[in-house]
Design a protein around this motif. Structure first.
Motif, PDB file in Angstrom:
ATOM      1  N   VAL A  48       0.834  -1.205   0.000  1.00  0.00           N
ATOM      2  CA  VAL A  48       0.000   0.000   0.000  1.00  0.00           C
ATOM      3  C   VAL A  48       0.873   1.261   0.000  1.00  0.00           C
ATOM      4  CG1 VAL A  48      -1.693   1.328   1.347  1.00  0.00           C
ATOM      5  CG2 VAL A  48      -2.013  -1.134   1.008  1.00  0.00           C
ATOM      6  N   ALA A  49       1.897   1.278   0.836  1.00  0.00           N
ATOM      7  CA  ALA A  49       2.766   2.460   0.932  1.00  0.00           C
ATOM      8  C   ALA A  49       3.540   2.713  -0.358  1.00  0.00           C
ATOM      9  CB  ALA A  49       3.727   2.306   2.105  1.00  0.00           C
ATOM     10  N   GLU A  50       4.079   1.653  -0.941  1.00  0.00           N
ATOM     11  CA  GLU A  50       4.969   1.822  -2.088  1.00  0.00           C
ATOM     12  C   GLU A  50       4.256   1.838  -3.437  1.00  0.00           C
ATOM     13  OE1 GLU A  50       7.885  -1.289  -1.680  1.00  0.00           O
ATOM     14  OE2 GLU A  50       8.398  -0.633   0.349  1.00  0.00           O
ATOM     15  N   LYS A  51       3.187   1.074  -3.575  1.00  0.00           N
ATOM     16  CA  LYS A  51       2.532   0.938  -4.881  1.00  0.00           C
ATOM     17  C   LYS A  51       1.200   1.675  -4.988  1.00  0.00           C
ATOM     18  CE  LYS A  51       5.561  -2.233  -6.194  1.00  0.00           C
ATOM     19  NZ  LYS A  51       6.215  -2.522  -7.415  1.00  0.00           N
ATOM     20  N   VAL A  52       0.415   1.697  -3.910  1.00  0.00           N
ATOM     21  CA  VAL A  52      -0.946   2.227  -4.000  1.00  0.00           C
ATOM     22  C   VAL A  52      -1.012   3.722  -3.695  1.00  0.00           C
ATOM     23  CG1 VAL A  52      -3.297   2.028  -3.085  1.00  0.00           C
ATOM     24  CG2 VAL A  52      -1.935  -0.035  -3.482  1.00  0.00           C
ATOM     25  N   ILE A  53      -0.385   4.145  -2.619  1.00  0.00           N
ATOM     26  CA  ILE A  53      -0.475   5.561  -2.226  1.00  0.00           C
ATOM     27  C   ILE A  53      -0.040   6.511  -3.339  1.00  0.00           C
ATOM     28  CG2 ILE A  53       0.484   7.294  -0.644  1.00  0.00           C
ATOM     29  CD1 ILE A  53       0.047   5.258   1.614  1.00  0.00           C
ATOM     30  N   ARG A 100      -8.027 -11.733   8.552  1.00  0.00           N
ATOM     31  CA  ARG A 100      -8.878 -10.786   7.806  1.00  0.00           C
ATOM     32  C   ARG A 100      -8.742  -9.373   8.390  1.00  0.00           C
ATOM     33  NH1 ARG A 100     -13.573 -11.428   4.610  1.00  0.00           N
ATOM     34  NH2 ARG A 100     -13.267 -13.643   4.859  1.00  0.00           N
ATOM     35  N   ALA A 101      -8.778  -9.267   9.701  1.00  0.00           N
ATOM     36  CA  ALA A 101      -8.652  -7.957  10.339  1.00  0.00           C
ATOM     37  C   ALA A 101      -7.292  -7.326  10.056  1.00  0.00           C
ATOM     38  CB  ALA A 101      -8.874  -8.084  11.853  1.00  0.00           C
ATOM     39  N   VAL A 102      -6.240  -8.120  10.134  1.00  0.00           N
ATOM     40  CA  VAL A 102      -4.879  -7.642   9.860  1.00  0.00           C
ATOM     41  C   VAL A 102      -4.778  -7.156   8.414  1.00  0.00           C
ATOM     42  CG1 VAL A 102      -2.490  -8.440   9.586  1.00  0.00           C
ATOM     43  CG2 VAL A 102      -3.773  -9.038  11.644  1.00  0.00           C
ATOM     44  N   PHE A 103      -5.277  -7.950   7.483  1.00  0.00           N
ATOM     45  CA  PHE A 103      -5.224  -7.640   6.049  1.00  0.00           C
ATOM     46  C   PHE A 103      -6.011  -6.366   5.751  1.00  0.00           C
ATOM     47  CE2 PHE A 103      -6.327  -8.448   1.560  1.00  0.00           C
ATOM     48  CZ  PHE A 103      -5.139  -8.930   1.053  1.00  0.00           C
ATOM     49  N   GLY A 108      -6.261  -0.467   4.576  1.00  0.00           N
ATOM     50  CA  GLY A 108      -6.940   0.793   4.819  1.00  0.00           C
ATOM     51  C   GLY A 108      -6.037   1.996   4.997  1.00  0.00           C
ATOM     52  N   TYR A 109      -4.735   1.838   4.885  1.00  0.00           N
ATOM     53  CA  TYR A 109      -3.835   2.991   4.976  1.00  0.00           C
ATOM     54  C   TYR A 109      -3.999   3.910   3.778  1.00  0.00           C
ATOM     55  CZ  TYR A 109      -1.624   1.158   9.128  1.00  0.00           C
ATOM     56  OH  TYR A 109      -1.396   0.704  10.396  1.00  0.00           O
ATOM     57  N   SER A 110      -4.685   3.451   2.751  1.00  0.00           N
ATOM     58  CA  SER A 110      -5.018   4.278   1.592  1.00  0.00           C
ATOM     59  C   SER A 110      -6.466   3.997   1.220  1.00  0.00           C
ATOM     60  CB  SER A 110      -4.123   3.921   0.395  1.00  0.00           C
ATOM     61  OG  SER A 110      -4.612   4.521  -0.796  1.00  0.00           O
ATOM     62  N   ALA A 116      -7.580  -1.974  -4.576  1.00  0.00           N
ATOM     63  CA  ALA A 116      -6.452  -2.680  -5.185  1.00  0.00           C
ATOM     64  C   ALA A 116      -6.429  -4.147  -4.781  1.00  0.00           C
ATOM     65  CB  ALA A 116      -5.136  -2.014  -4.788  1.00  0.00           C
ATOM     66  N   LEU A 117      -6.734  -4.437  -3.525  1.00  0.00           N
ATOM     67  CA  LEU A 117      -6.647  -5.798  -3.001  1.00  0.00           C
ATOM     68  C   LEU A 117      -7.934  -6.594  -3.190  1.00  0.00           C
ATOM     69  CD1 LEU A 117      -4.667  -4.828   0.176  1.00  0.00           C
ATOM     70  CD2 LEU A 117      -3.787  -6.088  -1.788  1.00  0.00           C
ATOM     71  N   ASN A 118      -8.930  -5.966  -3.817  1.00  0.00           N
ATOM     72  CA  ASN A 118     -10.208  -6.613  -4.114  1.00  0.00           C
ATOM     73  C   ASN A 118     -10.976  -6.978  -2.841  1.00  0.00           C
ATOM     74  OD1 ASN A 118     -12.127  -7.467  -5.988  1.00  0.00           O
ATOM     75  ND2 ASN A 118     -11.390  -9.569  -5.970  1.00  0.00           N
ATOM     76  N   ILE A 119     -10.943  -6.056  -1.861  1.00  0.00           N
ATOM     77  CA  ILE A 119     -11.685  -6.295  -0.614  1.00  0.00           C
ATOM     78  C   ILE A 119     -12.636  -5.143  -0.304  1.00  0.00           C
ATOM     79  CG2 ILE A 119     -10.006  -7.862   0.413  1.00  0.00           C
ATOM     80  CD1 ILE A 119      -9.002  -5.424   2.077  1.00  0.00           C
TER      81      ILE A 119
END
Length: 149
Positions: A48-53, A100-103, A108-110, A116-119
């Motif tokens: 999330v930090a490197e690719k999504v944000i 699931r909660a961890v994932f 959710g940081y972005s 992106a993760l299909n959730i």
């Protein structure tokens, strides 16, 4: 008061774990993350930090959400990183409430992380329900296309 039998029944699907700490003679639920959960958490946070944000300022992110082109691109990045929720290893891991909660937290940081993760809703809830109760024909018709992203 939870009964040990109920706790053990929940443990069969990975919903929660019995801890080793006793409180007043009872075993407690442990929310400590396993090594696999910690590794998955780190992978999702890094992704999330490197690719999504960096996509948060993309012009294809509109007030009504990302365009289909942006969504497809982000899903492709998650697939390349082996983090798309529909991939068998990830899908199986997400059957555990703790994993699931961890994932989901790391995604959710972005605002674009769940997409992106299909959730993202509503598909994630539908995938979860179908995974639990669908027959084989329903899985082929409805679940498999959603898992593919």
């Amino acid at each position: 008061q939870l009964r040990q039998s109920a706790m053990l029944a929940g443990n069969r699907r990975g919903a929660f774990r019995l801890g080793h700490t006793a409180v007043a003679g009872r075993r407690c639920i442990s929310f400590a993350l396993s090594a696999k959960e910690q590794e998955l958490q780190a992978r999702v946070k890094d992704f999330v930090a490197e690719k999504v944000i960096p996509y948060e300022k993309d012009e294809r992110r509109t007030p009504h959400g990302p365009t289909e082109g942006l969504r497809t691109e982000l899903v492709g990045l998650a697939r390349q990183e082996g983090l798309l929720s529909g991939l068998p290893e990830i899908h199986d891991a997400l059957r555990s409430h703790v994993t699931r909660a961890v994932f989901f937290e790391a995604a959710g940081y972005s605002m674009l992380g769940p997409i992106a993760l299909n959730i993202a809703a509503p598909d994630e809830g539908n995938m979860h329900m179908l995974d639990l109760i669908a027959n084989e024909a329903q899985r082929r018709q409805y679940l498999e296309p959603m898992l593919a992203g």
